[in-house]
Motif scaffolding. Structure first.
Motif, PDB file in Angstrom:
ATOM      1  N   ASP A 147      33.580  18.487  23.587  1.00  0.00           N
ATOM      2  CA  ASP A 147      34.865  19.116  23.279  1.00  0.00           C
ATOM      3  C   ASP A 147      34.858  20.610  23.600  1.00  0.00           C
ATOM      4  N   THR A 148      33.967  21.050  24.471  1.00  0.00           N
ATOM      5  CA  THR A 148      33.904  22.463  24.809  1.00  0.00           C
ATOM      6  C   THR A 148      34.097  22.697  26.296  1.00  0.00           C
ATOM      7  N   ILE A 149      34.583  23.894  26.629  1.00  0.00           N
ATOM      8  CA  ILE A 149      34.638  24.341  28.013  1.00  0.00           C
ATOM      9  C   ILE A 149      33.880  25.653  28.102  1.00  0.00           C
ATOM     10  N   HIS A 150      33.283  25.925  29.266  1.00  0.00           N
ATOM     11  CA  HIS A 150      32.368  27.049  29.405  1.00  0.00           C
ATOM     12  C   HIS A 150      32.748  27.912  30.599  1.00  0.00           C
ATOM     13  N   ALA A 151      32.471  29.195  30.493  1.00  0.00           N
ATOM     14  CA  ALA A 151      32.538  30.127  31.618  1.00  0.00           C
ATOM     15  C   ALA A 151      31.541  31.237  31.340  1.00  0.00           C
ATOM     16  N   GLY A 152      30.458  31.264  32.095  1.00  0.00           N
ATOM     17  CA  GLY A 152      29.413  32.246  31.827  1.00  0.00           C
ATOM     18  C   GLY A 152      28.845  32.043  30.440  1.00  0.00           C
ATOM     19  N   VAL A 184      39.128  30.598  30.512  1.00  0.00           N
ATOM     20  CA  VAL A 184      37.890  29.837  30.665  1.00  0.00           C
ATOM     21  C   VAL A 184      38.122  28.573  31.488  1.00  0.00           C
ATOM     22  N   ALA A 185      39.223  27.897  31.244  1.00  0.00           N
ATOM     23  CA  ALA A 185      39.533  26.663  31.977  1.00  0.00           C
ATOM     24  C   ALA A 185      39.784  26.934  33.453  1.00  0.00           C
ATOM     25  N   ASN A 186      40.141  28.177  33.781  1.00  0.00           N
ATOM     26  CA  ASN A 186      40.438  28.545  35.174  1.00  0.00           C
ATOM     27  C   ASN A 186      39.544  29.691  35.643  1.00  0.00           C
ATOM     28  N   ALA A 187      38.290  29.662  35.203  1.00  0.00           N
ATOM     29  CA  ALA A 187      37.351  30.733  35.544  1.00  0.00           C
ATOM     30  C   ALA A 187      37.255  30.912  37.050  1.00  0.00           C
ATOM     31  N   ASP A 188      37.187  32.178  37.474  1.00  0.00           N
ATOM     32  CA  ASP A 188      37.071  32.577  38.884  1.00  0.00           C
ATOM     33  C   ASP A 188      38.346  32.336  39.682  1.00  0.00           C
ATOM     34  N   ALA A 189      39.416  31.992  38.999  1.00  0.00           N
ATOM     35  CA  ALA A 189      40.720  31.856  39.654  1.00  0.00           C
ATOM     36  C   ALA A 189      41.650  32.933  39.113  1.00  0.00           C
ATOM     37  N   GLY A 228      27.798  42.400  26.050  1.00  0.00           N
ATOM     38  CA  GLY A 228      27.955  42.155  27.475  1.00  0.00           C
ATOM     39  C   GLY A 228      29.087  42.954  28.092  1.00  0.00           C
ATOM     40  N   ASP A 229      29.178  42.872  29.401  1.00  0.00           N
ATOM     41  CA  ASP A 229      30.224  43.578  30.135  1.00  0.00           C
ATOM     42  C   ASP A 229      31.562  42.883  29.953  1.00  0.00           C
ATOM     43  N   ASP A 230      32.624  43.591  30.300  1.00  0.00           N
ATOM     44  CA  ASP A 230      33.970  43.028  30.270  1.00  0.00           C
ATOM     45  C   ASP A 230      34.056  41.925  31.330  1.00  0.00           C
ATOM     46  N   PRO A 231      34.278  40.668  30.932  1.00  0.00           N
ATOM     47  CA  PRO A 231      34.289  39.578  31.911  1.00  0.00           C
ATOM     48  C   PRO A 231      35.648  39.378  32.589  1.00  0.00           C
ATOM     49  N   ILE A 232      36.676  40.104  32.123  1.00  0.00           N
ATOM     50  CA  ILE A 232      38.023  39.921  32.670  1.00  0.00           C
ATOM     51  C   ILE A 232      38.286  40.978  33.734  1.00  0.00           C
ATOM     52  N   ARG A 233      38.613  40.528  34.899  1.00  0.00           N
ATOM     53  CA  ARG A 233      38.889  41.439  36.014  1.00  0.00           C
ATOM     54  C   ARG A 233      40.400  41.543  36.224  1.00  0.00           C
ATOM     55  N   THR A 234      40.889  42.767  36.390  1.00  0.00           N
ATOM     56  CA  THR A 234      42.299  42.993  36.687  1.00  0.00           C
ATOM     57  C   THR A 234      42.520  42.927  38.195  1.00  0.00           C
ATOM     58  N   VAL A 235      43.438  42.094  38.625  1.00  0.00           N
ATOM     59  CA  VAL A 235      43.814  42.000  40.032  1.00  0.00           C
ATOM     60  C   VAL A 235      45.145  42.734  40.161  1.00  0.00           C
ATOM     61  N   ARG A 236      45.096  43.948  40.675  1.00  0.00           N
ATOM     62  CA  ARG A 236      46.267  44.825  40.679  1.00  0.00           C
ATOM     63  C   ARG A 236      47.478  44.186  41.341  1.00  0.00           C
ATOM     64  N   GLY A 237      48.582  44.276  40.626  1.00  0.00           N
ATOM     65  CA  GLY A 237      49.835  43.763  41.145  1.00  0.00           C
ATOM     66  C   GLY A 237      49.976  42.259  41.066  1.00  0.00           C
ATOM     67  N   VAL A 238      48.936  41.579  40.571  1.00  0.00           N
ATOM     68  CA  VAL A 238      48.972  40.094  40.521  1.00  0.00           C
ATOM     69  C   VAL A 238      48.765  39.583  39.098  1.00  0.00           C
ATOM     70  N   GLY A 239      47.567  39.840  38.545  1.00  0.00           N
ATOM     71  CA  GLY A 239      47.269  39.322  37.213  1.00  0.00           C
ATOM     72  C   GLY A 239      45.832  39.562  36.833  1.00  0.00           C
ATOM     73  N   TYR A 240      45.162  38.519  36.313  1.00  0.00           N
ATOM     74  CA  TYR A 240      43.811  38.672  35.791  1.00  0.00           C
ATOM     75  C   TYR A 240      42.937  37.488  36.215  1.00  0.00           C
ATOM     76  N   MET A 241      41.632  37.703  36.168  1.00  0.00           N
ATOM     77  CA  MET A 241      40.672  36.650  36.470  1.00  0.00           C
ATOM     78  C   MET A 241      39.461  36.798  35.561  1.00  0.00           C
ATOM     79  N   LEU A 242      39.006  35.678  34.987  1.00  0.00           N
ATOM     80  CA  LEU A 242      37.787  35.674  34.186  1.00  0.00           C
ATOM     81  C   LEU A 242      36.624  35.254  35.074  1.00  0.00           C
ATOM     82  N   ARG A 243      35.578  36.064  35.087  1.00  0.00           N
ATOM     83  CA  ARG A 243      34.406  35.715  35.895  1.00  0.00           C
ATOM     84  C   ARG A 243      33.652  34.563  35.249  1.00  0.00           C
ATOM     85  N   GLY A 244      33.355  33.555  36.024  1.00  0.00           N
ATOM     86  CA  GLY A 244      32.674  32.366  35.509  1.00  0.00           C
ATOM     87  C   GLY A 244      31.170  32.550  35.444  1.00  0.00           C
TER      88      GLY A 244
END
Length: 244
Positions: A147-152, A184-189, A228-244
């Motif tokens: 029942d879990t999902i993982h990202a990093g 987390v469900a869409n890590a690296d996207a 740890g480091d901030d895992p959320i990356r800002t994609v300027r003008g678009v949105g955000y991405m979580l590093r997996g």
């Protein structure tokens, strides 16, 4: 205290598909618990042992497990009460009751309280493993994640509404949890603000406020506080991405 002899498991056939699970074994008989835990580990499972009901509830609350093997007769908080608390909290975590009480009425009580299966001692670790795998597969989950999902180092349990980073529980509000689960469900996207508004807030239009950015900022603070480091990356003008 009663002692139980374990049936020795037969060697698995090479063709058998093994499912590795993260298990919580709740058993107050230390010798029996140690022996069963070692045999389950020999079948490629990770096993945490709790000696009483209070320890079991604390363990479930602090870490993600794929399933629980729960003795019925326990000190401090008995097995039936542990099960009722789990189900009362809407936890769908699979539970197999493992007990010396084998009368039909006791089995019915356990199943009606929310147990997925009821096994009478002694039981071969191999059989117990197969029963656990069948229950997990029946839920439509995959071994090792259940029942879990993982990202990093981030783990999210949608069924328990809990999340952890590097094993540390995160104190998240409802929308923060939904936002993290979506990342987390869409890590690296890359997720656009419009996508997040629709999936997390349920709106089909873009609000005039910067609500997404505000909640992402709150989430970043809580993730960073866990280490740890901030895992959320800002994609300027678009949105955000979580590093997996």
């Amino acid at each position: 205290m009663l002692r139980y002899a374990l049936h020795k498991p037969h060697a698995a056939c090479p063709s058998e598909t093994m499912m590795s699970l993260n298990l919580l074994l709740v058993e107050d008989d230390a010798v029996f618990a140690q022996t069963l835990a070692e045999e389950l580990r020999g079948l490629d499972h990770s096993v945490t042992v709790a000696a009483d009901g209070r320890e079991a509830l604390a363990a479930v609350d602090s870490a993600p497990f794929d399933a629980v093997v729960l003795d019925r007769m326990l000190p401090k908080v008995d097995g039936m009460e542990v099960l009722e608390r789990l189900r009362g909290g809407n936890m769908t975590l699979p539970v197999i009751m493992l007990t010396a009480l084998g009368r039909s009425v006791e089995k019915v009580e356990g199943l009606q309280a929310g147990a997925d299966d009821y096994v009478v001692k002694p039981v071969a670790a191999e059989e117990l493993s197969a029963r656990l795998a069948a229950i997990v597969r029946g839920r439509g989950w995959t071994g090792g994640s259940a029942d879990t999902i993982h990202a990093g180092d981030i783990v999210v349990s949608p069924t328990k509404f809990r999340a952890w980073r590097d094993g540390i529980a995160l104190d998240l509000g409802n929308l923060e949890f939904k936002l993290l689960a979506e990342f987390v469900a869409n890590a690296d996207a890359v997720l656009t603000r419009a996508m997040l508004i629709e999936r997390v807030w349920g709106y089909d239009f873009a609000p005039t406020t910067n609500i997404v950015d505000v909640y992402v900022r709150h989430l970043r603070v809580k993730l960073s506080a866990a280490g740890g480091d901030d895992p959320i990356r800002t994609v300027r003008g678009v949105g955000y991405m979580l590093r997996g």
